[in-house]
Design a protein around this motif. Structure first.
Motif, PDB file in Angstrom:
ATOM      1  N   GLY A  86       0.784  -1.233   0.000  1.00  0.00           N
ATOM      2  CA  GLY A  86       0.000   0.000   0.000  1.00  0.00           C
ATOM      3  C   GLY A  86       0.809   1.272   0.000  1.00  0.00           C
ATOM      4  O   GLY A  86       0.245   2.367   0.052  1.00  0.00           O
ATOM      5  N   GLU A  87       2.140   1.156  -0.075  1.00  0.00           N
ATOM      6  CA  GLU A  87       2.960   2.364  -0.139  1.00  0.00           C
ATOM      7  C   GLU A  87       2.818   2.975  -1.529  1.00  0.00           C
ATOM      8  O   GLU A  87       2.853   2.269  -2.541  1.00  0.00           O
ATOM      9  N   CYS A  88       2.663   4.285  -1.600  1.00  0.00           N
ATOM     10  CA  CYS A  88       2.425   4.914  -2.900  1.00  0.00           C
ATOM     11  C   CYS A  88       3.697   4.902  -3.745  1.00  0.00           C
ATOM     12  O   CYS A  88       4.816   4.903  -3.234  1.00  0.00           O
ATOM     13  N   LEU A 110       3.340  15.462   1.902  1.00  0.00           N
ATOM     14  CA  LEU A 110       2.233  15.048   1.036  1.00  0.00           C
ATOM     15  C   LEU A 110       2.735  14.949  -0.397  1.00  0.00           C
ATOM     16  O   LEU A 110       3.559  15.759  -0.831  1.00  0.00           O
ATOM     17  N   VAL A 111       2.264  13.977  -1.129  1.00  0.00           N
ATOM     18  CA  VAL A 111       2.653  13.832  -2.536  1.00  0.00           C
ATOM     19  C   VAL A 111       1.932  14.903  -3.361  1.00  0.00           C
ATOM     20  O   VAL A 111       0.699  14.998  -3.307  1.00  0.00           O
ATOM     21  N   PRO A 112       2.669  15.726  -4.107  1.00  0.00           N
ATOM     22  CA  PRO A 112       1.998  16.743  -4.947  1.00  0.00           C
ATOM     23  C   PRO A 112       1.079  16.077  -5.966  1.00  0.00           C
ATOM     24  O   PRO A 112       1.440  15.084  -6.590  1.00  0.00           O
ATOM     25  N   ARG A 113      -0.113  16.667  -6.125  1.00  0.00           N
ATOM     26  CA  ARG A 113      -1.119  16.073  -6.997  1.00  0.00           C
ATOM     27  C   ARG A 113      -1.478  17.009  -8.152  1.00  0.00           C
ATOM     28  O   ARG A 113      -1.364  18.230  -8.026  1.00  0.00           O
ATOM     29  N   ILE A 227     -10.317   9.975   7.583  1.00  0.00           N
ATOM     30  CA  ILE A 227      -8.957   9.619   7.172  1.00  0.00           C
ATOM     31  C   ILE A 227      -8.770   8.106   7.105  1.00  0.00           C
ATOM     32  O   ILE A 227      -8.132   7.584   6.183  1.00  0.00           O
ATOM     33  N   ASP A 228      -9.341   7.387   8.057  1.00  0.00           N
ATOM     34  CA  ASP A 228      -9.195   5.930   8.056  1.00  0.00           C
ATOM     35  C   ASP A 228      -9.953   5.262   6.919  1.00  0.00           C
ATOM     36  O   ASP A 228      -9.768   4.066   6.672  1.00  0.00           O
ATOM     37  N   LEU A 229     -10.790   6.025   6.212  1.00  0.00           N
ATOM     38  CA  LEU A 229     -11.544   5.470   5.085  1.00  0.00           C
ATOM     39  C   LEU A 229     -10.839   5.705   3.751  1.00  0.00           C
ATOM     40  O   LEU A 229     -11.326   5.252   2.713  1.00  0.00           O
ATOM     41  N   LEU A 230      -9.712   6.407   3.785  1.00  0.00           N
ATOM     42  CA  LEU A 230      -8.998   6.730   2.557  1.00  0.00           C
ATOM     43  C   LEU A 230      -8.297   5.498   1.980  1.00  0.00           C
ATOM     44  O   LEU A 230      -8.116   4.490   2.664  1.00  0.00           O
ATOM     45  N   LYS A 235      -3.518   7.019   3.134  1.00  0.00           N
ATOM     46  CA  LYS A 235      -3.419   6.927   4.595  1.00  0.00           C
ATOM     47  C   LYS A 235      -1.965   6.870   5.061  1.00  0.00           C
ATOM     48  O   LYS A 235      -1.663   7.221   6.197  1.00  0.00           O
ATOM     49  N   ASN A 236      -1.063   6.439   4.183  1.00  0.00           N
ATOM     50  CA  ASN A 236       0.351   6.370   4.530  1.00  0.00           C
ATOM     51  C   ASN A 236       1.043   7.723   4.444  1.00  0.00           C
ATOM     52  O   ASN A 236       2.203   7.850   4.838  1.00  0.00           O
ATOM     53  N   GLU A 237       0.346   8.719   3.913  1.00  0.00           N
ATOM     54  CA  GLU A 237       0.919  10.067   3.865  1.00  0.00           C
ATOM     55  C   GLU A 237       0.782  10.715   5.240  1.00  0.00           C
ATOM     56  O   GLU A 237      -0.018  10.281   6.066  1.00  0.00           O
ATOM     57  N   PRO A 238       1.579  11.765   5.518  1.00  0.00           N
ATOM     58  CA  PRO A 238       1.585  12.337   6.872  1.00  0.00           C
ATOM     59  C   PRO A 238       0.205  12.838   7.296  1.00  0.00           C
ATOM     60  O   PRO A 238      -0.397  13.659   6.598  1.00  0.00           O
ATOM     61  N   ARG A 239      -0.279  12.355   8.414  1.00  0.00           N
ATOM     62  CA  ARG A 239      -1.601  12.741   8.891  1.00  0.00           C
ATOM     63  C   ARG A 239      -1.686  14.248   9.117  1.00  0.00           C
ATOM     64  O   ARG A 239      -2.725  14.871   8.917  1.00  0.00           O
TER      65      ARG A 239
END
Length: 311
Positions: A86-88, A110-113, A227-230, A235-239
């Motif tokens: 599950g790691e991006c 956060l990964v830029p989107r 957040i837990d539903l993502l 979810k592995n990105e910084p909360r």
């Protein structure tokens, strides 16, 4: 139990490989990621194999029968396992393209989107079209001198993209996370952009006399309970970069309330947020002295960015 199942699955894939040729490795990699219902399994397998082989994606296609060394094949499966868990893909490759620039990314940011490019486009349109005496970027991109602040800067993507387009802008960028700022500074140095990075909680990172023509922010806007539903990779990105409080607007409210104290007269605030939050954000902006906020759509047709001018 899940971890044991992962090891078993990967082991079966490895055992079924007839060779270390690129075609076989790609086939098994795609099959492994597909078994986890990863929508981008085909692309991800190609990107990971390109990473370990040193070939471009195009060259992989023309070298299907080429053999990789045992070391590179083993490395390929190590990366596949991370993606399977599950790691991006951006964290695995430690890079992400944004605004045509290659940014270093780690789990600290956060990964830029792609949708955040709408934030950059909106900010640039304001800088280039504002008709006040000190407009910073005219239609040809010539800079005359404005000050911009990017809050919740993370990897520095928005701040660096603006500085890249308008080199004479004075750009400051703030984040509460020191770990994120390490990455942002590295990106700015690598991409040749001089930006002042500040650590602190939103405007608390600044002195009280600071004033800006433009403030941008891609602040956390996901409600805490969602957040837990993502998706696992999100979810592995910084909360810290995701959690917007009870309704997702806790930090955005603070930015809108405090921004007038740090904006020049006639300055602008530009925010990215969830399309379903835009109606509330528009009201908050009006209540805090911003004239009719304008909405900007992303490529999917959703209102993704909102901009207001301080009355």
């Amino acid at each position: 139990m899940i971890w044991k199942q992962l090891i078993l699955t990967v082991s079966i894939v490895r055992q079924n490989i007839k060779s270390n040729c690129i075609e076989d490795l790609l086939t098994r990699g795609k099959r492994l990621l597909s078994s986890k219902n990863i929508a981008s399994h085909n692309l991800d397998a190609v990107l990971l194999l390109a990473e370990v082989s040193g070939f471009s994606r195009e060259k992989l296609i023309t070298h299907y029968n080429s053999e990789l060394s045992e070391t590179k094949s083993k490395r390929y499966f190590e990366l596949l396992e991370r993606r399977y868990r599950g790691e991006c893909i951006a964290y695995i490759l430690e890079r992400k393209e944004f605004w045509g620039l290659n940014f270093t990314v780690t789990p600290a940011v956060l990964v830029p989107r792609p949708e955040t490019e709408i934030l950059v486009e909106t900010a640039l349109a304001i800088l280039r079209c504002d008709t006040s005496p000190k407009n910073t970027c005219n239609a040809s991109g010539t800079d005359i001198g404005r000050s911009v602040l990017d809050l919740c800067t993370g990897s520095g993507a928005v701040a660096i993209a603006l500085k890249h387009e308008c080199p004479n802008l004075e750009v400051r960028a703030a984040d509460v996370s020191n770990k994120a700022l390490v990455i942002a500074r590295k990106n700015a140095e690598t991409l040749g952009c001089t930006i002042t990075f500040l650590q602190g909680d939103l405007f608390n990172a600044l002195d009280k006399q600071s004033r800006f023509f433009l403030v941008t922010a891609n602040a956390p806007y996901i409600p805490s309970g969602e957040i837990d539903l993502l998706m696992p990779e999100v979810k592995n990105e910084p909360r810290l970069a995701l959690d917007g409080g009870f309704d997702g607007l806790e930090i955005i409210r603070r930015i809108i309330k405090e921004a007038p104290l740090f904006l020049e007269k006639g300055g602008y605030l530009v925010l990215e947020a969830d399309p379903f939050q835009m109606e509330i954000i528009a009201v908050l902006m009006k209540d805090n002295g911003f004239s009719e906020p304008a909405l900007y759509k992303d490529l999917a047709g959703y209102n993704r960015v909102i901009a207001g001018k301080l009355s």
